[in-house]
Design a protein around this motif. Structure first.
Motif, PDB file in Angstrom:
ATOM      1  N   GLN A   9       0.833  -1.202   0.000  1.00 10.68           N
ATOM      2  CA  GLN A   9       0.000   0.000   0.000  1.00 10.68           C
ATOM      3  C   GLN A   9       0.864   1.247   0.000  1.00 10.68           C
ATOM      4  OE1 GLN A   9      -2.843  -0.036   3.172  1.00 10.68           O
ATOM      5  NE2 GLN A   9      -3.714   1.946   2.643  1.00 10.68           N
ATOM      6  N   SER A  10       1.999   1.191   0.700  1.00  9.44           N
ATOM      7  CA  SER A  10       2.922   2.323   0.728  1.00  9.44           C
ATOM      8  C   SER A  10       4.347   1.821   0.950  1.00  9.44           C
ATOM      9  CB  SER A  10       2.535   3.316   1.820  1.00  9.44           C
ATOM     10  OG  SER A  10       2.620   2.719   3.093  1.00  9.44           O
ATOM     11  N   MET A  11       5.298   2.643   0.507  1.00  7.97           N
ATOM     12  CA  MET A  11       6.708   2.317   0.656  1.00  7.97           C
ATOM     13  C   MET A  11       7.473   3.595   0.968  1.00  7.97           C
ATOM     14  SD  MET A  11       7.352  -0.181  -2.582  1.00  7.97           S
ATOM     15  CE  MET A  11       8.835  -0.897  -1.897  1.00  7.97           C
ATOM     16  N   PHE A  12       8.413   3.485   1.899  1.00  7.66           N
ATOM     17  CA  PHE A  12       9.283   4.615   2.226  1.00  7.66           C
ATOM     18  C   PHE A  12      10.703   4.086   2.095  1.00  7.66           C
ATOM     19  CE2 PHE A  12       9.724   8.815   3.956  1.00  7.66           C
ATOM     20  CZ  PHE A  12      10.986   8.810   4.528  1.00  7.66           C
ATOM     21  N   ILE A  13      11.417   4.541   1.074  1.00 10.88           N
ATOM     22  CA  ILE A  13      12.725   3.948   0.785  1.00 10.88           C
ATOM     23  C   ILE A  13      13.804   5.020   0.699  1.00 10.88           C
ATOM     24  CG2 ILE A  13      11.684   2.023  -0.472  1.00 10.88           C
ATOM     25  CD1 ILE A  13      12.556   3.505  -3.050  1.00 10.88           C
ATOM     26  N   GLY A  16      18.237   5.556  -4.299  1.00 13.84           N
ATOM     27  CA  GLY A  16      19.179   4.574  -4.814  1.00 13.84           C
ATOM     28  C   GLY A  16      18.698   3.139  -4.684  1.00 13.84           C
ATOM     29  N   GLU A  17      17.708   2.912  -3.830  1.00 12.54           N
ATOM     30  CA  GLU A  17      17.189   1.556  -3.651  1.00 12.54           C
ATOM     31  C   GLU A  17      16.276   1.172  -4.822  1.00 12.54           C
ATOM     32  OE1 GLU A  17      17.045   1.286   1.260  1.00 12.54           O
ATOM     33  OE2 GLU A  17      15.191   1.231   0.084  1.00 12.54           O
ATOM     34  N   ALA A  78      17.159   1.867  -8.863  1.00 19.09           N
ATOM     35  CA  ALA A  78      17.934   3.055  -8.473  1.00 19.09           C
ATOM     36  C   ALA A  78      17.027   4.269  -8.288  1.00 19.09           C
ATOM     37  CB  ALA A  78      19.026   3.330  -9.498  1.00 19.09           C
ATOM     38  N   SER A  79      16.120   4.204  -7.343  1.00 18.91           N
ATOM     39  CA  SER A  79      15.112   5.247  -7.155  1.00 18.91           C
ATOM     40  C   SER A  79      15.749   6.616  -6.909  1.00 18.91           C
ATOM     41  CB  SER A  79      14.210   4.886  -5.983  1.00 18.91           C
ATOM     42  OG  SER A  79      14.966   4.728  -4.814  1.00 18.91           O
ATOM     43  N   ILE A  80      15.036   7.638  -7.360  1.00 15.38           N
ATOM     44  CA  ILE A  80      15.449   9.026  -7.174  1.00 15.38           C
ATOM     45  C   ILE A  80      14.279   9.797  -6.571  1.00 15.38           C
ATOM     46  CG2 ILE A  80      17.150   8.972  -9.032  1.00 15.38           C
ATOM     47  CD1 ILE A  80      15.127  10.239 -10.875  1.00 15.38           C
ATOM     48  N   PRO A  81      14.536  10.977  -5.983  1.00 18.92           N
ATOM     49  CA  PRO A  81      13.451  11.704  -5.310  1.00 18.92           C
ATOM     50  C   PRO A  81      12.236  11.981  -6.198  1.00 18.92           C
ATOM     51  CG  PRO A  81      15.553  12.585  -4.628  1.00 18.92           C
ATOM     52  CD  PRO A  81      15.848  11.585  -5.704  1.00 18.92           C
ATOM     53  N   SER A  82      12.425  12.183  -7.491  1.00 16.29           N
ATOM     54  CA  SER A  82      11.285  12.496  -8.363  1.00 16.29           C
ATOM     55  C   SER A  82      10.420  11.268  -8.667  1.00 16.29           C
ATOM     56  CB  SER A  82      11.769  13.122  -9.675  1.00 16.29           C
ATOM     57  OG  SER A  82      12.601  12.217 -10.364  1.00 16.29           O
ATOM     58  N   ASP A  83      10.796  10.115  -8.162  1.00 17.02           N
ATOM     59  CA  ASP A  83       9.938   8.929  -8.299  1.00 17.02           C
ATOM     60  C   ASP A  83       8.757   8.961  -7.331  1.00 17.02           C
ATOM     61  OD1 ASP A  83      12.761   6.695  -8.877  1.00 17.02           O
ATOM     62  OD2 ASP A  83      11.497   7.778 -10.315  1.00 17.02           O
ATOM     63  N   VAL A  84       8.766   9.928  -6.429  1.00 13.96           N
ATOM     64  CA  VAL A  84       7.690  10.044  -5.440  1.00 13.96           C
ATOM     65  C   VAL A  84       6.342  10.211  -6.123  1.00 13.96           C
ATOM     66  CG1 VAL A  84       6.731  11.618  -3.710  1.00 13.96           C
ATOM     67  CG2 VAL A  84       9.122  10.941  -3.573  1.00 13.96           C
ATOM     68  N   GLY A  85       5.337   9.495  -5.618  1.00 14.43           N
ATOM     69  CA  GLY A  85       3.992   9.607  -6.166  1.00 14.43           C
ATOM     70  C   GLY A  85       3.183   8.375  -5.821  1.00 14.43           C
ATOM     71  N   ILE A  86       2.002   8.288  -6.407  1.00 16.78           N
ATOM     72  CA  ILE A  86       1.165   7.107  -6.242  1.00 16.78           C
ATOM     73  C   ILE A  86       1.185   6.329  -7.556  1.00 16.78           C
ATOM     74  CG2 ILE A  86      -1.114   6.191  -5.682  1.00 16.78           C
ATOM     75  CD1 ILE A  86      -1.714   8.745  -4.176  1.00 16.78           C
ATOM     76  N   TYR A  87       1.489   5.054  -7.471  1.00 14.47           N
ATOM     77  CA  TYR A  87       1.545   4.185  -8.641  1.00 14.47           C
ATOM     78  C   TYR A  87       0.292   3.306  -8.656  1.00 14.47           C
ATOM     79  CZ  TYR A  87       6.350   5.694  -9.198  1.00 14.47           C
ATOM     80  OH  TYR A  87       7.470   6.465  -9.376  1.00 14.47           O
ATOM     81  N   GLY A 103      -3.534   1.423  -5.430  1.00 18.51           N
ATOM     82  CA  GLY A 103      -2.395   2.327  -5.484  1.00 18.51           C
ATOM     83  C   GLY A 103      -1.305   1.984  -4.483  1.00 18.51           C
ATOM     84  N   THR A 104      -0.078   2.282  -4.855  1.00 15.60           N
ATOM     85  CA  THR A 104       1.089   2.173  -3.973  1.00 15.60           C
ATOM     86  C   THR A 104       1.698   3.553  -3.851  1.00 15.60           C
ATOM     87  OG1 THR A 104       1.601  -0.115  -4.597  1.00 15.60           O
ATOM     88  CG2 THR A 104       3.399   1.207  -3.683  1.00 15.60           C
ATOM     89  N   THR A 105       1.723   4.091  -2.629  1.00 13.23           N
ATOM     90  CA  THR A 105       2.318   5.413  -2.386  1.00 13.23           C
ATOM     91  C   THR A 105       3.806   5.236  -2.126  1.00 13.23           C
ATOM     92  OG1 THR A 105       0.256   6.263  -1.465  1.00 13.23           O
ATOM     93  CG2 THR A 105       2.277   7.462  -0.939  1.00 13.23           C
ATOM     94  N   LEU A 106       4.615   5.872  -2.946  1.00 18.38           N
ATOM     95  CA  LEU A 106       6.071   5.754  -2.831  1.00 18.38           C
ATOM     96  C   LEU A 106       6.659   7.063  -2.330  1.00 18.38           C
ATOM     97  CD1 LEU A 106       8.686   4.160  -3.336  1.00 18.38           C
ATOM     98  CD2 LEU A 106       8.695   5.092  -5.662  1.00 18.38           C
ATOM     99  N   GLN A 107       7.442   6.954  -1.278  1.00 15.72           N
ATOM    100  CA  GLN A 107       8.199   8.097  -0.769  1.00 15.72           C
ATOM    101  C   GLN A 107       9.676   7.736  -0.813  1.00 15.72           C
ATOM    102  OE1 GLN A 107       6.353  10.170   2.714  1.00 15.72           O
ATOM    103  NE2 GLN A 107       5.052   8.369   2.744  1.00 15.72           N
ATOM    104  N   VAL A 108      10.507   8.668  -1.261  1.00 11.09           N
ATOM    105  CA  VAL A 108      11.939   8.431  -1.408  1.00 11.09           C
ATOM    106  C   VAL A 108      12.695   9.437  -0.552  1.00 11.09           C
ATOM    107  CG1 VAL A 108      13.882   8.317  -3.002  1.00 11.09           C
ATOM    108  CG2 VAL A 108      11.604   7.570  -3.748  1.00 11.09           C
ATOM    109  N   LYS A 109      13.532   8.930   0.313  1.00  7.86           N
ATOM    110  CA  LYS A 109      14.326   9.786   1.195  1.00  7.86           C
ATOM    111  C   LYS A 109      15.668  10.066   0.527  1.00  7.86           C
ATOM    112  CE  LYS A 109      16.142   9.974   5.919  1.00  7.86           C
ATOM    113  NZ  LYS A 109      16.285   9.222   7.198  1.00  7.86           N
TER     114      LYS A 109
END
Lengths: 110, 112
Positions: A9-13, A16-17, A78-87, A103-109
């Motif tokens: 449902q959500s991911m906080f990564i 680079g992951e 290789a995630s980057i900050p602009s990958d943030v969003g709902i997929y 939806g999957t909410t992605l947050q990138v630190k």
């Protein structure tokens, strides 16, 4: 009715992951679509899959149409900050109607 | 070019008002769609037009009235809406009924 189970449902990564999300259904679909939606905007089509077993890439994104036609996954490398969003995943039936996952909410630190 | 445009971007209307949402695409697509989306939820299909004819109405209340004047334009006429109708209204188009859909940026509707 037809339903899609999308996980997680959500991911906080960390930046680079790699990221993986998937959708499963008890129904067969003719097409699988993956969309990304950012706040205040409409969904943007990332990848469209038309054949069972098909593996398609779009830059750092890779998606597959499951061989049973009942599932699909999306990987982001290789995630980057602009990958943030709902997929959102969406399965399309023969009438053209889309059945969306939750939806999957992605947050990138950074 | 995969652009679908929608106007206005934001709309605030009272429950007695009549307003219209507009959608336009110049990709030669023959199917056009209206969706409603609540916050953090997936889009919900409202209407489908195929070759300018209404082909699907997902049991939408009559206070929402779609119109397809030509193959490039899609309107959604609004009348006597309720506060619970406040949402993001999305338009989409596709080459055919079973092809990938491209979404516009949406109209954020607030009913007061």
């Amino acid at each position: 009715g037809q339903q899609l189970n999308q996980s997680p449902q959500s991911m906080f990564i960390q930046e680079g992951e790699d990221v993986s999300m998937n959708c499963t259904s008890s129904s067969i679909f003719n097409t699988w679509l993956w969309y990304k939606q950012e706040p205040g905007e409409g969904p943007v089509l990332l990848i469209a899959l038309y054949k069972a077993g098909e593996l398609t890439s779009n830059g750092r994104l890779t998606a597959q149409f499951g061989i049973t036609r009942k599932d699909s996954f999306l990987n982001i490398s290789a995630s980057i900050p602009s990958d943030v969003g709902i997929y959102f995943c969406a399965g399309q039936v023969h009438t053209g109607k889309l059945i969306f996952g939750q939806g999957t909410t992605l947050q990138v630190k950074p | 070019d995969t652009e679908v445009t929608q106007t206005p971007k934001h709309l605030v209307m009272g429950m007695t008002n009549k307003k219209s949402l507009k959608c336009e695409q110049h990709m030669g697509h023959r199917a056009m769609y209206w969706y409603k989306q609540k916050a953090k939820k997936p889009p919900e299909l409202m209407f489908v037009y195929s070759y300018e004819k209404l082909s699907i109405n997902e049991s939408v209340p009559s206070r929402f009235s779609p119109e397809c004047p030509n193959s490039s334009l899609l309107n959604l006429h609004l009348h006597a809406l309720q506060p619970e109708d406040s949402a993001l209204y999305l338009c989409a188009s596709s080459r055919g009924g079973a092809m990938e859909q491209y979404f516009g940026p949406g109209t954020r509707l607030t009913v007061t």
